[in-house]
Every structure is written in C-alpha cells, then in structure tokens.
Write an enzyme that holds these catalytic residues in place. Structure first.
Site, PDB file in Angstrom:
ATOM      1  N   MET A 323       0.553  -1.351  -0.046  1.00 51.20           N
ATOM      2  CA  MET A 323       0.142   0.093  -0.078  1.00 51.20           C
ATOM      3  C   MET A 323       0.788   1.232  -0.053  1.00 51.20           C
ATOM      4  O   MET A 323       0.777   2.091  -0.833  1.00 51.20           O
ATOM      5  CB  MET A 323      -0.934  -0.067   1.043  1.00 51.20           C
ATOM      6  CG  MET A 323      -1.908   1.077   1.161  1.00 51.20           C
ATOM      7  SD  MET A 323      -2.974   1.086   2.613  1.00 51.20           S
ATOM      8  CE  MET A 323      -3.934  -0.294   2.412  1.00 51.20           C
ATOM      9  N   GLY A 324       2.017   1.215   0.724  1.00 50.44           N
ATOM     10  CA  GLY A 324       2.889   2.523   0.894  1.00 50.44           C
ATOM     11  C   GLY A 324       3.533   2.624  -0.556  1.00 50.44           C
ATOM     12  O   GLY A 324       3.325   3.674  -1.198  1.00 50.44           O
ATOM     13  N   TRP A 326       2.364   1.506  -3.375  1.00 52.47           N
ATOM     14  CA  TRP A 326       1.371   2.032  -4.615  1.00 52.47           C
ATOM     15  C   TRP A 326       1.316   3.440  -4.209  1.00 52.47           C
ATOM     16  O   TRP A 326       1.022   4.060  -5.362  1.00 52.47           O
ATOM     17  CB  TRP A 326      -0.109   1.476  -3.970  1.00 52.47           C
ATOM     18  CG  TRP A 326      -1.027   1.984  -4.768  1.00 52.47           C
ATOM     19  CD1 TRP A 326      -1.476   1.713  -6.203  1.00 52.47           C
ATOM     20  CD2 TRP A 326      -2.136   3.074  -4.271  1.00 52.47           C
ATOM     21  NE1 TRP A 326      -2.514   2.507  -6.734  1.00 52.47           N
ATOM     22  CE2 TRP A 326      -2.934   3.279  -5.485  1.00 52.47           C
ATOM     23  CE3 TRP A 326      -2.581   3.607  -3.025  1.00 52.47           C
ATOM     24  CZ2 TRP A 326      -4.037   4.199  -5.107  1.00 52.47           C
ATOM     25  CZ3 TRP A 326      -3.486   4.352  -2.578  1.00 52.47           C
ATOM     26  CH2 TRP A 326      -4.374   4.701  -4.006  1.00 52.47           C
ATOM     27  N   HIS A 327       1.586   4.240  -3.235  1.00 51.14           N
ATOM     28  CA  HIS A 327       1.401   5.543  -3.259  1.00 51.14           C
ATOM     29  C   HIS A 327       2.644   6.449  -3.895  1.00 51.14           C
ATOM     30  O   HIS A 327       2.499   7.329  -4.516  1.00 51.14           O
ATOM     31  CB  HIS A 327       1.236   6.253  -2.021  1.00 51.14           C
ATOM     32  CG  HIS A 327      -0.227   6.071  -1.125  1.00 51.14           C
ATOM     33  ND1 HIS A 327      -0.453   5.279  -0.372  1.00 51.14           N
ATOM     34  CD2 HIS A 327      -1.188   6.943  -1.283  1.00 51.14           C
ATOM     35  CE1 HIS A 327      -1.566   5.169   0.063  1.00 51.14           C
ATOM     36  NE2 HIS A 327      -2.267   6.224  -0.458  1.00 51.14           N
ATOM     37  N   GLY A 328       3.705   5.499  -3.945  1.00 51.56           N
ATOM     38  CA  GLY A 328       4.876   6.322  -4.529  1.00 51.56           C
ATOM     39  C   GLY A 328       6.134   5.505  -3.962  1.00 51.56           C
ATOM     40  O   GLY A 328       5.963   4.789  -2.948  1.00 51.56           O
TER      41      GLY A 328
END
Length: 390
Positions: A323-324, A326-328
């Site tokens: 998830m982290g 995925w943000h960048g």
C-alpha cells in the site's frame, strides 16, 4: 482535467446527468441506462483526458488490459488451464506492469512536435479494477465479459481519477438492474445529498483549513509548528478526499450506480483495525481481500510458519508495504506503510495480552480514551505521509 477540482467540471457534468435523471424519472430499462452510462463515460473521458496524447494513452492502456482479460478467460476455459497458478501470476504481473513503470520511472518521451509524460490520472485505480477482474476470473466468479461492459466498468467517469474502487460483478448488477421511478428517486435524493456534502467538505471546510491553518504552517518550522501541522494536514486530507469521494458517489447514484462508500467517520475509531474499516474503505478492503487474506490462508494451507501469529504479522507488512509503495517510491510512503504494519501488529499483540492482564477496561471513558489515542497515532501516520518529517 482533474474531476471535481473546479466549478467548470460541474457545468460539464450537466451534459451526462440531465438525461440520466430524465431516464430515471421515465423508468428507463437497465439496458437503456447502461447504454447512456457508456456514452457518458466515453464523452466525459474526452474532457477529462486532456491533452489528446493522454487520451491515446488511456485507450492503449484499456486495449492492453482487455487483451490480457480475454486471453486469461480463454486459458481458464481450457481443462488444463484451471489449476495453473503460474499463468495467473504472469497475468497479474503484466496487468500491473504499466503502473509499476509509471511509479518507478514517469518518463517523458517525444511524440512528434510535443512531449508527454507516460502515465495518466487514475491509472492506479484502473489497475485495481483490472487486477480485480483477473483475480475473480481465477476464482471462477467471472465466466465471461463483454467489451462494452468492460469499458463502462474500468473507465466509469465519476470514479475514474481516485475511486472509490468498485468490484466488477457488483457494478454490472447495478448497471443492468431495472429501477422503478420510486427506486431511482430515492437513489437520486441520496446522490444529491452526497454532492452537497462534497461541496461542504472540499470547497468550504478543506479550503478554509488549507488557507488559514495549513498553508501558514508550510513556512514555519520547529516542534510546535510541526505538531500543529500534524492536525491541520490530517483534517485537510480527510475533508479534501472525503469531499472528492462524496462527489464521485453522488454522481454515480444519479447515474443509477450505487458506488461503495469510502469513509465512515474514521476519526472516531477506537483502534487501528477499526480505523482501516472506516478510512478509504474501498481501498483497504481491496487490499485485505485480494492480498492479506489470500496470503494468510495460503500460508496456513502450506504450513509456512509454525507460530500461528507469524502469518498474519508478515501479512500486515506485505499488505501495508505494498500500500505504501502504491502511493509512490518516496521514503515517506514506505515509512507510512511500515508504520501502519507496526501499529496493526502492536494492537493485535496488546489486545491478546489484555485478555489476561486486564490493563484496558470497558465503558464510555475507556472508549473516549481509545478514540483519542487512536486518533493521535493515525495523525502521526499522516504526518509521515505528508513528507514533513522526511
């Protein structure tokens, strides 16, 4: 053009919404509404996907994903294709490859007399939708997909840029569901309520927080300004994103699609698990269902770990690590993911110990304390996410 960012966008929204409301009032069939949603999506895409090269990228991306879906459907229909895990993982990798490329290297390439950035707004959410389809094909839940339905689902314009993330089977059920005038009327009233809430959250509360609280703190440094920034940024992030989600849900309702909720009073959560059941719900549930639960169940089936708590704890690091990322790939996003994995594991450990040690009680005062403690742990996470500390 980013959806819901200015009032000009809402003027353009009248073009697809006015006929949609008339069709709902007249009691149009599901197929008629589905046809209008498809036409509206294609029409609004030309407005959102500007300049023209961005539209070309979206069309190319859509065709690429459609080919993957059709190939995997054909493969799964073969008798020897039902238990081949390798092909499934290959399809997942190929499906997320464009997103990975954008996250790792948002290159600029020359196209004729102009240049363009590879990647477009909403590619993350489009990827979630297509990956979800491939997973549900693997599970045997999707047997066939029509190309036009695929377009309507993946490019559904109210949720194109930032969700909420829907599931294909639920979306298609709504797409063709016949609605009486009364049913559509109830849906439209709720949709308008969401839209007005969006205006309140995004254009009034978030705007005031940003202008008079958050922005002045961008130029102030030290412990106290950073401490205030934590509160300001957290509240701004919520009202801005919740406002966007309210717009997306409200417009979806006016089109006859009950897009899932994305926020449910997250700042009154009593623990970190409760928070992730209330914050960005469609995203957190997507990761939970398609990554965390599958990893834990597969680990139990293959007996990867001796300790029964190891699999869920490793699963948390996998879940929030992805998830982290995925943000960048910035350090702040990676730290944000690891931080929340640590919070989930810590809460699970303390919750189990509390059953014997009884250091945390029950009652209204304990609940209030739990809300305050959770709120500050969450807000510190948002401070990490903001990049202020890194």
């Amino acid at each position: 053009m980013t959806p819901y960012e200015n009032f000009t966008f809402f003027i353009y929204l009248l073009i697809p919404l006015v006929p949609a409301v008339l069709l709902g009032i007249l009691g149009a069939t599901g197929r008629v509404r589905a046809a209008w949603i498809l036409l509206s999506t294609l029409g609004m895409l030309q407005y959102i996907a500007r300049p023209l090269d961005v539209l070309y990228q979206i069309v190319g991306y859509l065709l690429f994903q459609w080919i993957l879906v059709r190939l995997y459907l054909a493969y799964r229909s073969r008798e020897n294709g039902k238990n081949q895990v390798g092909v499934f993982y290959l399809m997942i990798v190929l499906s997320i490859l464009p997103l990975v490329g954008v996250k790792l290297n948002p290159s600029v390439i020359a196209l004729g007399f102009w240049q363009t950035v590879i990647g477009f707004i909403g590619i993350s959410y489009l990827t979630f939708r297509t990956v979800g389809i491939i997973i549900e094909i693997r599970d045997g839940l999707i047997k066939d997909i029509r190309f036009l339905d695929f377009i309507s689902f993946v490019l559904f314009f109210p949720t194109l840029a930032s969700g909420p993330i829907d599931r294909y089977r639920r979306f298609i059920t709504d797409l063709y569901k016949p609605l009486t005038r009364q049913e559509y009327g109830d849906l439209a009233v709720h949709g308008l309520d969401y839209i007005f809430r969006g205006f309140l959250y995004k254009f009034i509360i978030a705007y005031l927080i940003n202008k008079y609280w958050l922005d002045p703190l961008n130029h102030a440094f030290g412990f106290l300004p950073t401490f205030q920034y934590m509160y300001a940024y957290s509240f701004y992030l919520f009202f801005d994103f919740a406002g966007y989600s309210a717009f997306a849900i409200g417009v979806s309702y006016l089109l006859g699609i009950k897009t899932p909720e994305n926020f449910d009073k997250p700042f009154i959560s009593k623990n970190i698990k409760d928070f992730w059941n209330r914050w960005h719900i469609s995203l957190s549930f997507w990761f939970r269902d398609y990554i965390y639960m599958r990893f834990v169940l597969d680990s139990a089936k293959k007996k990867r770990f001796r300790n029964r708590y190891t699999a869920p704890y490793v699963g948390y690091f996998l879940l929030f690590g992805i998830m982290g990322l995925w943000h960048g790939i910035d350090l702040r996003y990676i730290l944000y993911g690891l931080y929340h994995a640590g919070l989930m594991i810590s809460f699970d450990f303390l919750d189990r110990k509390n059953r014997t040690w009884k250091f945390w009680g029950k009652g209204p005062m304990w609940d209030l304390l739990a809300i305050l403690v959770t709120l500050h742990f969450v807000m510190f996470g948002f401070l990490i996410f903001s990049g202020r500390l890194v």
